[in-house]
Design an enzyme around this catalytic site. Sequence first.
Site, PDB file in Angstrom:
ATOM      1  N   GLN A 141      41.008  38.861  38.516  1.00  0.00           N
ATOM      2  CA  GLN A 141      40.546  40.249  38.512  1.00  0.00           C
ATOM      3  C   GLN A 141      40.538  40.807  37.089  1.00  0.00           C
ATOM      4  OE1 GLN A 141      43.487  43.004  40.009  1.00  0.00           O
ATOM      5  NE2 GLN A 141      41.939  44.351  40.887  1.00  0.00           N
ATOM      6  N   GLU A 259      44.542  46.508  48.000  1.00  0.00           N
ATOM      7  CA  GLU A 259      45.738  46.112  47.261  1.00  0.00           C
ATOM      8  C   GLU A 259      46.986  46.861  47.710  1.00  0.00           C
ATOM      9  OE1 GLU A 259      46.038  44.782  42.681  1.00  0.00           O
ATOM     10  OE2 GLU A 259      44.584  46.365  42.999  1.00  0.00           O
TER      11      GLU A 259
HETATM   12  C1  LIG Z   1      52.371  41.472  35.678  1.00  0.00           C
HETATM   13  C2  LIG Z   1      51.071  42.224  35.633  1.00  0.00           C
HETATM   14  C3  LIG Z   1      49.929  41.692  36.226  1.00  0.00           C
HETATM   15  C4  LIG Z   1      48.714  42.367  36.150  1.00  0.00           C
HETATM   16  N1  LIG Z   1      47.579  41.787  36.689  1.00  0.00           N
HETATM   17  C5  LIG Z   1      46.387  42.383  36.492  1.00  0.00           C
HETATM   18  C6  LIG Z   1      45.168  41.735  36.893  1.00  0.00           C
HETATM   19  O1  LIG Z   1      45.189  40.646  37.466  1.00  0.00           O
HETATM   20  N2  LIG Z   1      43.999  42.330  36.620  1.00  0.00           N
HETATM   21  C7  LIG Z   1      43.926  43.545  36.007  1.00  0.00           C
HETATM   22  O2  LIG Z   1      42.819  44.044  35.806  1.00  0.00           O
HETATM   23  N3  LIG Z   1      45.051  44.185  35.608  1.00  0.00           N
HETATM   24  C8  LIG Z   1      46.273  43.629  35.836  1.00  0.00           C
HETATM   25  N4  LIG Z   1      47.415  44.254  35.404  1.00  0.00           N
HETATM   26  C9  LIG Z   1      47.289  45.495  34.689  1.00  0.00           C
HETATM   27  C10 LIG Z   1      47.824  46.670  35.415  1.00  0.00           C
HETATM   28  O3  LIG Z   1      46.922  47.091  36.375  1.00  0.00           O
HETATM   29  C11 LIG Z   1      48.124  47.706  34.330  1.00  0.00           C
HETATM   30  O4  LIG Z   1      49.252  47.275  33.599  1.00  0.00           O
HETATM   31  C12 LIG Z   1      48.354  49.035  34.937  1.00  0.00           C
HETATM   32  O5  LIG Z   1      47.150  49.562  35.404  1.00  0.00           O
HETATM   33  C13 LIG Z   1      48.984  49.990  33.930  1.00  0.00           C
HETATM   34  O6  LIG Z   1      48.236  50.045  32.753  1.00  0.00           O
HETATM   35  P1  LIG Z   1      48.933  49.845  31.330  1.00  0.00           P
HETATM   36  O7  LIG Z   1      49.741  48.630  31.356  1.00  0.00           O
HETATM   37  O8  LIG Z   1      47.883  49.961  30.287  1.00  0.00           O
HETATM   38  O9  LIG Z   1      49.911  51.044  31.242  1.00  0.00           O
HETATM   39  P2  LIG Z   1      49.513  52.533  30.884  1.00  0.00           P
HETATM   40  O10 LIG Z   1      48.392  52.984  31.726  1.00  0.00           O
HETATM   41  O11 LIG Z   1      49.402  52.664  29.405  1.00  0.00           O
HETATM   42  O12 LIG Z   1      50.811  53.234  31.375  1.00  0.00           O
HETATM   43  C14 LIG Z   1      51.970  53.376  30.541  1.00  0.00           C
HETATM   44  C15 LIG Z   1      52.881  54.369  31.215  1.00  0.00           C
HETATM   45  O13 LIG Z   1      52.189  55.638  31.297  1.00  0.00           O
HETATM   46  C16 LIG Z   1      52.164  56.130  32.643  1.00  0.00           C
HETATM   47  N5  LIG Z   1      50.938  56.915  32.906  1.00  0.00           N
HETATM   48  C17 LIG Z   1      49.664  56.576  32.635  1.00  0.00           C
HETATM   49  N6  LIG Z   1      48.822  57.520  33.128  1.00  0.00           N
HETATM   50  C18 LIG Z   1      49.583  58.476  33.735  1.00  0.00           C
HETATM   51  C19 LIG Z   1      49.326  59.699  34.473  1.00  0.00           C
HETATM   52  N7  LIG Z   1      48.089  60.138  34.685  1.00  0.00           N
HETATM   53  N8  LIG Z   1      50.393  60.409  34.954  1.00  0.00           N
HETATM   54  C20 LIG Z   1      51.652  59.981  34.749  1.00  0.00           C
HETATM   55  N9  LIG Z   1      51.946  58.839  34.089  1.00  0.00           N
HETATM   56  C21 LIG Z   1      50.929  58.096  33.600  1.00  0.00           C
HETATM   57  C22 LIG Z   1      52.238  54.857  33.501  1.00  0.00           C
HETATM   58  O14 LIG Z   1      52.719  55.137  34.802  1.00  0.00           O
HETATM   59  C23 LIG Z   1      53.196  53.983  32.679  1.00  0.00           C
HETATM   60  O15 LIG Z   1      54.524  54.353  32.937  1.00  0.00           O
HETATM   61  C24 LIG Z   1      48.637  43.602  35.488  1.00  0.00           C
HETATM   62  C25 LIG Z   1      49.790  44.145  34.900  1.00  0.00           C
HETATM   63  C26 LIG Z   1      50.994  43.468  34.949  1.00  0.00           C
HETATM   64  C27 LIG Z   1      52.187  44.075  34.286  1.00  0.00           C
END
Ligand SMILES: Cc1cc2nc3c(=O)[nH]c(=O)nc-3n(C[C@H](O)[C@H](O)[C@H](O)COP(=O)(O)OP(=O)(O)OC[C@H]3O[C@@H](n4cnc5c(N)ncnc54)[C@H](O)[C@@H]3O)c2cc1C
Lengths: 408, 371
Positions: A141, A259
């Site tokens: 994905q 999901e």
């Molecule tokens: C082990 C793992 C597997 C994954 N697998 C996939 C995959 O297969 N395919 C894929 O596409 N993605 C995948 N992901 C990505 C995952 O979907 C993202 O990590 C997730 O969407 C969070 O984005 P970010 O890591 O950029 O964190 P950010 O969005 O930068 O978030 C950082 C912090 O800010 C907070 N935050 C952000 N926006 C808000 C808001 N509006 N209100 C309050 N708090 C907020 C979050 O809750 C978090 O605590 C994976 C992630 C991990 C860790």
Amino acid sequence: MDWQDSPEQAQFRTEVADFIQARLPERYRSGDENSDETQTTGWQADRKSNDPSAKESAINWADALAEKGWIAPHWPKEYGGAGLSVMEQFIYNQEMAKADAPPVGGMGVSLLGPTMIVHGSEEQKAEHLPKILSGEVAWAQGYSEPSSGSDLASLQTRAIRDGDDFVINGQKIWTSGAQYADWLFALVRTDPEAPKHRGISFLVMDITTPGLTVRPIIDMGWQEPFNETFFEDVRVSTSNVIGEENRGWYVGMTLLDFERSGISGAIEYERTIKELIEYVNSEPENDIKTRDDFESVRHQIADRYLEVNVLFNFAFRIVSMQNSGMVPNYEASVNKMFGSETHQRLARTGTKVFGLYSNLWSEENEYAPMRSLFTRDYVRSVPHTIFSGSSEIQRNVIATRGLGLPRG
Amino acid sequence: MDLGLTEMQEMLKNGARDFLENECPEQLVRDMEEDEAGYSTSLWEKMAEQGWQGLLIPEEHGGAGFNFLDLCVLLEEFGRALVPGPFMSTVLGGAVPLIEIGSEDQKAEFLPKIASGDVIFTLALTEPSARFDEEGVQCQASVDGNNVTFNGVKLFVPDANVADYMIVAGRSEKGVTLGIVATDQDGVDVTQLQTIARDKQAEVKLNNAQGQLLGVEGEGWEALAPVIHRYTVGECAYMVGLAQMDFEISVDYAKERVQFGRPIGSFQAIQHKCADMVTDVDGSRFIMYKAAWAISTGQSDEETQMSVNMAKAWCSDATRRVVAHGQQIHGGIGFTKDYKIQLYFRRQKRAELSFGDADYHRELVAQQLGI
Ligand SMILES: Cc1cc2nc3c(=O)[nH]c(=O)nc-3n(C[C@H](O)[C@H](O)[C@H](O)COP(=O)(O)OP(=O)(O)OC[C@H]3O[C@@H](n4cnc5c(N)ncnc54)[C@H](O)[C@@H]3O)c2cc1C
């Protein structure tokens, strides 16, 4: 209200349980020394493994499930699924989780297939669905990007039309299992002028397409569950768009809803708690003394057990609603948020029960209680409150979509 | 009454912070995770030049003669910089028992070498029972004049892989008995354990290991009380520094990380976490210093005991909440090995477990409250 199976449901449950008991390969049975390792990378990695026994287990298990149509129990029969009702799926998922049996087919079965069944053309379904069911093609994905995590709709990976092709440039990140996948489904920006949700398309592509590079990322448990995925002039036919061009956001959201349901967590944690209680009540044959003589630890284990029961009911509620024709709203967010946080609390409780032994990481160490499961889970459960909609996003959803509070 | 640091403590703190920023960068912390010895000898020597190994050691034995609270100011900075290596095991596990119960000869023999950084010590206390109480000491000790022979297994011994000497707690027919054991003898067998913090802890098998008696045969447990108190509060100080840094990194990240077109720190959910973090860090700091103060100023045994247990009970849980929030605020990047925040998360767990976590100490607090 009734927490008990109807006679038909009980019969179905027994059928599933007996089947798993009879057919689950040795490699996936709980207590097997491999089971913790396979948990992280799963069936999809086994299928691509260089270890012939791992590969054989993956294939045998898929073949066994295929006999019943249980590779994709939730898909309609016409597409090779079992066409189970939501309640039957619930029971099926419970029994699989009780046995710690790995689901087969990865994201192809759980996410892409259901989306394609809803939004794909007949040609697309004919091309892709059988290969998902046969285990021939595994999917990854590609949604998240370095600057687009929770704010997924801000994604920048660009697809520009060139004749019958799209030419894609950009980067995805956290692409789980891409190193074992054959195909990728991705959200890409096809109209940068449109409002952010309306210029996105849902594209599928062969992961070996020239210009597409997958680079594993090491996680804090020193494993490689996910990847960076780079696109450099990647050419993909326009026939690979699922659904309408520029409507990909809505196609993708179908998937995110898939999901967020799920019962496996509650079952898995309950199993773990029972194993823990059994462990602390037995006289360990080695010298390991556990901490069950402490009132507070006993109370914590009890707290976790209560939480798991609460969690079970959260999942159960979603299924009951669907079963009676209602569409769940914020309930799936409650389940996901509470489940992932319970998982982390349980790992923490486990590390407390074993005191200093919770330092131990390797499951092979002779001193390791319960294969160091809790110590590793303490680290590995960290991202569960981040992926698939973080706990904060879930709380926002509950507050805004569920409770009608104004958006921040 | 005052909660501020003295001028001298401010100097110690600022000096340590500057020094460690230069001499103990993140890369060194990472390198030491994979290093066999787990510490940098050049940093160790420079720390000795700063007078740190000898901070608590009386001047007549080559030290600086500072008090325990001063040391906690330094250890807070150590936590902040995640200083790897055998500092706490040498100072709290070696120098402290020698200062408390060593004979004049033993002090003269070992303390100057500790102060100069020439020897590394550790405390071999815990056993496979993983207990922190008197019953946990089951390793056999047999005393013959000033010599003591040990037989048994010690587990989770910090820095045993590099220690020159261990203070071993054993049990003779008279009770808990301590000895100073050189590690370069056949009777001492050290096996390193792989740990969550990638620090160096070991299983130590003692097979007729020879040592010199420390203190009085059978009175070792009472003698260890001030050592355990100081080591426990030292771990709290380390956790406070670690949590403070985790908190600062996380707040900076929340200010910089943009999602939905604005910094994530503008979201209430993140703001609330940051507020919880600073409350927990500050709460930990003051309860830790209260215990350090009780020790340094020689408050009654009851008050000291209670304040130590309260400090470890609170700091263990509160700093864990802090590092968990730190991970959450960072999203996916925080789960990577490359990013620094996880270094704090894993080390917090080590310190939390050391000398008993919150449950252990909460139980002791409850007992002392008569519950
Ligand atoms: C082990 C793992 C597997 C994954 N697998 C996939 C995959 O297969 N395919 C894929 O596409 N993605 C995948 N992901 C990505 C995952 O979907 C993202 O990590 C997730 O969407 C969070 O984005 P970010 O890591 O950029 O964190 P950010 O969005 O930068 O978030 C950082 C912090 O800010 C907070 N935050 C952000 N926006 C808000 C808001 N509006 N209100 C309050 N708090 C907020 C979050 O809750 C978090 O605590 C994976 C992630 C991990 C860790």
